[in-house]
Design a protein around this motif. Structure first.
Motif, PDB file in Angstrom:
ATOM      1  N   UNK A   4       0.816  -1.075  -0.390  1.00 52.22           N
ATOM      2  CA  UNK A   4       0.054  -0.060  -0.143  1.00 52.22           C
ATOM      3  C   UNK A   4       0.874   1.008  -0.419  1.00 52.22           C
ATOM      4  N   UNK A   5       0.520   2.288  -1.339  1.00 55.29           N
ATOM      5  CA  UNK A   5       1.626   3.666  -0.938  1.00 55.29           C
ATOM      6  C   UNK A   5       0.519   4.519  -0.426  1.00 55.29           C
ATOM      7  N   UNK A   6       1.493   5.238  -0.160  1.00 56.58           N
ATOM      8  CA  UNK A   6       0.760   6.515   0.040  1.00 56.58           C
ATOM      9  C   UNK A   6       1.266   7.567  -1.473  1.00 56.58           C
ATOM     10  N   UNK A   7      -0.917   8.244  -1.335  1.00 58.82           N
ATOM     11  CA  UNK A   7      -0.729   8.746  -2.785  1.00 58.82           C
ATOM     12  C   UNK A   7      -1.634  10.432  -2.193  1.00 58.82           C
ATOM     13  N   UNK A   8      -1.004  12.045  -3.217  1.00 63.54           N
ATOM     14  CA  UNK A   8      -1.935  12.773  -2.933  1.00 63.54           C
ATOM     15  C   UNK A   8      -3.344  12.752  -4.180  1.00 63.54           C
ATOM     16  N   UNK A  65       7.204   9.386   4.190  1.00 62.42           N
ATOM     17  CA  UNK A  65       7.234   7.535   3.488  1.00 62.42           C
ATOM     18  C   UNK A  65       8.164   8.066   2.208  1.00 62.42           C
ATOM     19  N   UNK A  66       7.362   8.983   1.404  1.00 59.25           N
ATOM     20  CA  UNK A  66       7.691   8.908   0.407  1.00 59.25           C
ATOM     21  C   UNK A  66       9.211   9.290   0.137  1.00 59.25           C
ATOM     22  N   UNK A  67      10.125  10.602   1.174  1.00 55.88           N
ATOM     23  CA  UNK A  67      10.918  10.046   1.005  1.00 55.88           C
ATOM     24  C   UNK A  67      11.460   9.678   1.329  1.00 55.88           C
ATOM     25  N   UNK A  68      10.958   7.943   1.538  1.00 59.71           N
ATOM     26  CA  UNK A  68      12.132   7.748   2.277  1.00 59.71           C
ATOM     27  C   UNK A  68      11.773   6.185   0.652  1.00 59.71           C
ATOM     28  N   UNK A  69      10.606   5.913  -0.031  1.00 65.78           N
ATOM     29  CA  UNK A  69      10.500   5.522  -1.343  1.00 65.78           C
ATOM     30  C   UNK A  69      11.860   6.088  -2.369  1.00 65.78           C
ATOM     31  N   UNK A  70      12.034   7.293  -2.568  1.00 66.52           N
ATOM     32  CA  UNK A  70      12.984   7.594  -3.461  1.00 66.52           C
ATOM     33  C   UNK A  70      14.495   7.542  -2.886  1.00 66.52           C
ATOM     34  N   UNK A  71      14.875   7.853  -1.490  1.00 69.82           N
ATOM     35  CA  UNK A  71      15.998   7.161  -1.157  1.00 69.82           C
ATOM     36  C   UNK A  71      16.344   5.958  -1.963  1.00 69.82           C
ATOM     37  N   UNK A  72      15.237   5.001  -1.436  1.00 70.84           N
ATOM     38  CA  UNK A  72      15.239   3.672  -2.094  1.00 70.84           C
ATOM     39  C   UNK A  72      16.033   3.559  -3.671  1.00 70.84           C
TER      40      UNK A  72
END
Length: 80
Positions: A4-8, A65-72
């Protein structure tokens, strides 16, 4: 495996009964169902799973959370 992902939310009130919305995740736009939630507004963050918004999410938590995904997605930095 489920993810499940956070979305705007960028648009609400789509679909014949207004139960659909448009969300943005890193530039990818997708129409999703908002039928499981009440009072979703443009600018809100929701948890998206299998095409359905499951819950509202605190904006600060969503951004972290989105920043963590971007870092990955960043390539590892080689040590000198």
């Amino acid at each position: 495996m489920c993810l499940a992902l956070p979305v705007k939310v960028i648009e609400v009130g789509r679909g014949p009964a207004g139960e659909m919305g448009l969300v943005d995740l890193g530039g990818v736009k997708k129409e999703i169902s908002l039928a499981l939630l009440d009072d979703v507004q443009v600018g809100d963050y929701v948890i998206l799973h299998a095409g359905y918004a499951l819950s509202l999410l605190d904006p600060e938590e969503a951004e972290r959370t989105l920043a963590l995904f971007a870092d990955m997605n960043e390539p590892p930095v080689a040590a000198a």
